[in-house]
Enzyme design. Structure first.
Site, PDB file in Angstrom:
ATOM      1  N   GLY A  52     -32.528 -16.324   9.472  1.00 34.15           N
ATOM      2  CA  GLY A  52     -33.567 -16.745   9.111  1.00 34.15           C
ATOM      3  C   GLY A  52     -34.677 -15.339   8.684  1.00 34.15           C
ATOM      4  N   GLU A  53     -35.914 -15.648   8.865  1.00 28.00           N
ATOM      5  CA  GLU A  53     -36.438 -13.969   9.566  1.00 28.00           C
ATOM      6  C   GLU A  53     -36.993 -14.058  11.337  1.00 28.00           C
ATOM      7  OE1 GLU A  53     -37.559 -13.083   6.939  1.00 28.00           O
ATOM      8  OE2 GLU A  53     -37.641 -11.194   8.435  1.00 28.00           O
ATOM      9  N   SER A  54     -36.613 -13.018  11.629  1.00 29.82           N
ATOM     10  CA  SER A  54     -36.060 -13.541  13.099  1.00 29.82           C
ATOM     11  C   SER A  54     -37.617 -12.638  13.472  1.00 29.82           C
ATOM     12  CB  SER A  54     -34.984 -11.908  13.569  1.00 29.82           C
ATOM     13  OG  SER A  54     -35.745 -10.554  12.410  1.00 29.82           O
ATOM     14  N   CYS A  84     -27.226 -13.865  12.009  1.00 32.24           N
ATOM     15  CA  CYS A  84     -28.382 -13.178  11.693  1.00 32.24           C
ATOM     16  C   CYS A  84     -29.112 -12.363  12.492  1.00 32.24           C
ATOM     17  CB  CYS A  84     -27.858 -13.022  10.224  1.00 32.24           C
ATOM     18  SG  CYS A  84     -28.541 -12.443   8.586  1.00 32.24           S
ATOM     19  N   ILE A 139     -26.567 -11.803   4.660  1.00 29.61           N
ATOM     20  CA  ILE A 139     -27.713 -11.371   3.650  1.00 29.61           C
ATOM     21  C   ILE A 139     -28.788 -10.709   4.059  1.00 29.61           C
ATOM     22  CG2 ILE A 139     -29.206 -12.592   2.463  1.00 29.61           C
ATOM     23  CD1 ILE A 139     -27.122 -15.571   2.619  1.00 29.61           C
ATOM     24  N   ARG A 140     -29.298  -9.325   3.290  1.00 27.34           N
ATOM     25  CA  ARG A 140     -30.078  -8.837   4.332  1.00 27.34           C
ATOM     26  C   ARG A 140     -29.876  -8.989   5.916  1.00 27.34           C
ATOM     27  NH1 ARG A 140     -35.505 -10.562   5.071  1.00 27.34           N
ATOM     28  NH2 ARG A 140     -34.710 -12.623   5.078  1.00 27.34           N
ATOM     29  N   HIS A 175     -23.422 -14.920   7.464  1.00 28.31           N
ATOM     30  CA  HIS A 175     -23.562 -16.358   7.679  1.00 28.31           C
ATOM     31  C   HIS A 175     -22.304 -17.400   7.797  1.00 28.31           C
ATOM     32  CE1 HIS A 175     -28.125 -16.585   6.753  1.00 28.31           C
ATOM     33  NE2 HIS A 175     -27.572 -15.352   6.444  1.00 28.31           N
ATOM     34  N   GLU A 177     -21.802 -20.391   7.712  1.00 29.17           N
ATOM     35  CA  GLU A 177     -21.971 -21.336   7.216  1.00 29.17           C
ATOM     36  C   GLU A 177     -21.884 -21.219   5.774  1.00 29.17           C
ATOM     37  OE1 GLU A 177     -24.517 -19.131   8.452  1.00 29.17           O
ATOM     38  OE2 GLU A 177     -26.472 -19.494   7.260  1.00 29.17           O
TER      39      GLU A 177
HETATM   40  N1  GLN Z   1     -32.975  -9.524   8.014  1.00 29.82           N
HETATM   41  C1  GLN Z   1     -33.264 -10.372   8.696  1.00 29.82           C
HETATM   42  C2  GLN Z   1     -34.300 -10.197   9.548  1.00 29.82           C
HETATM   43  O1  GLN Z   1     -34.929  -9.456   9.840  1.00 29.82           O
HETATM   44  C3  GLN Z   1     -32.296 -11.590   8.918  1.00 29.82           C
HETATM   45  C4  GLN Z   1     -31.775 -11.802   7.620  1.00 29.82           C
HETATM   46  C5  GLN Z   1     -31.654 -13.283   7.632  1.00 29.82           C
HETATM   47  O2  GLN Z   1     -30.579 -13.972   8.567  1.00 29.82           O
HETATM   48  N2  GLN Z   1     -30.436 -13.723   6.856  1.00 29.82           N
HETATM   49  O3  GLN Z   1     -34.504 -11.612  10.271  1.00 29.82           O
END
Ligand code: GLN
Length: 197
Positions: A52-54, A84, A139-140, A175, A177
Site C-alpha cells: 500500500g502506502e508506507s 512491499c 509494484i513501485r 507481492h 498475494e
Molecule cells: N513504494 C510504496 C511505498 O513507499 C510501496 C508500494 C507497494 O506497496 N506496492 O509505500
C-alpha cells in the site's frame, strides 16, 4: 492457526486467501481476521502487513497502538510476513521522514527504488527454501540496501536483496498475494511444519 492481516490498505482479501490456501495445503484450519485497531494482534499466531502506502500504514499503526503490539509479537518470536510497503514499515530505516519504521527487520530500504507505478514488472526469482522459482510481481517496489548481521537474504533480483528473513519476520519487496502460489506465505508462517510435512 489465527492469522491477522493489517487492513489499512492494500490486498487484504488476496492475502487472506493466500493464507487460507497455504493452511489448506498443510491440512490446518486457519481463521483470518482483519486488524484496524489495537487488541487483536495479541490474539494472533501470525501477522501479515500488506503493501500500500508506507506513510499511511506507518501512521495508522502508531496512532492506533498497533505498532507496539507488532513489536511485542516479534519479541515473542511469532511469525510476521511483511510485503512491499509492509517491508518498508517494519524496516530499521526507510530514509524518509514521513515513515516512522518499527525496526523489526534489520535492513534499510530505498522506497520506490524499482520505479514508479508504470515501471512495475514481474520476474521469476529463486527463493531460498523453495524448490522452484517464484513468480514475483513488483509494484513501485522498495529495494533493500543495508542488511544487518542477523538477516538472511532469501532472494535477490538485479543483484539487490528482495526477500529477507530476520528471526520470525519475513519481508519481501514483491507481492506474493498476486499469484495463486502460497509458498511465500508458507515460508513465513509455517517453516518447520513445512519441513515436517
Ligand atoms: N513504494 C510504496 C511505498 O513507499 C510501496 C508500494 C507497494 O506497496 N506496492 O509505500
Amino acid at each position: 492457526m489465527k492469522a491477522g492481516v493489517i487492513a489499512v490498505q492494500g490486498d487484504v482479501s488476496e492475502h487472506a486467501d493466500a493464507i487460507r490456501r497455504a493452511g489448506d495445503r498443510r491440512d490446518e484450519s486457519t481463521t483470518v481476521v482483519e486488524i484496524r485497531k489495537s487488541g487483536i494482534v495479541p490474539e494472533c499466531d501470525v501477522v501479515l502487513v500488506p503493501g500500500g502506502e508506507s506513510t499511511t500504514i506507518s501512521k495508522h499503526l502508531h496512532r492506533e497502538g498497533i505498532a507496539e503490539e507488532i513489536r511485542a509479537h516479534v519479541a515473542a518470536e511469532k511469525p510476521v510476513l511483511a510485503t512491499c510497503a509492509g517491508l518498508i514499515v517494519l524496516s530499521r530505516d526507510a530514509k524518509d521522514d514521513r515513515v516512522d519504521p518499527l525496526g523489526v527487520i534489520d535492513v534499510t530500504v530505498d522506497r520506490n527504488a524499482f520505479g514508479r507505478q508504470r515501471d512495475s514488472f514481474e520476474a521469476a526469482i529463486d527463493v531460498e527454501g523453495l524448490d522452484e522459482p517464484f513468480h514475483a510481481v513488483f509494484i513501485r517496489a522498495p529495494a533493500i540496501d543495508d542488511v544487518g548481521k542477523g538477516v538472511e537474504v532469501l532472494a535477490r533480483w538485479d543483484d539487490r536483496p528482495v526477500c529477507v528473513r530476520d528471526g520470525p519476520v519475513v519481508g519481501s519487496s514483491f507481492h506474493p498475494e498476486l499469484t495463486d502460489d502460497p509458498r511465500i506465505h508458507d515460508l513465513a508462517f509455517a517453516p518447520e511444519r513445512e519441513v515436517e510435512a
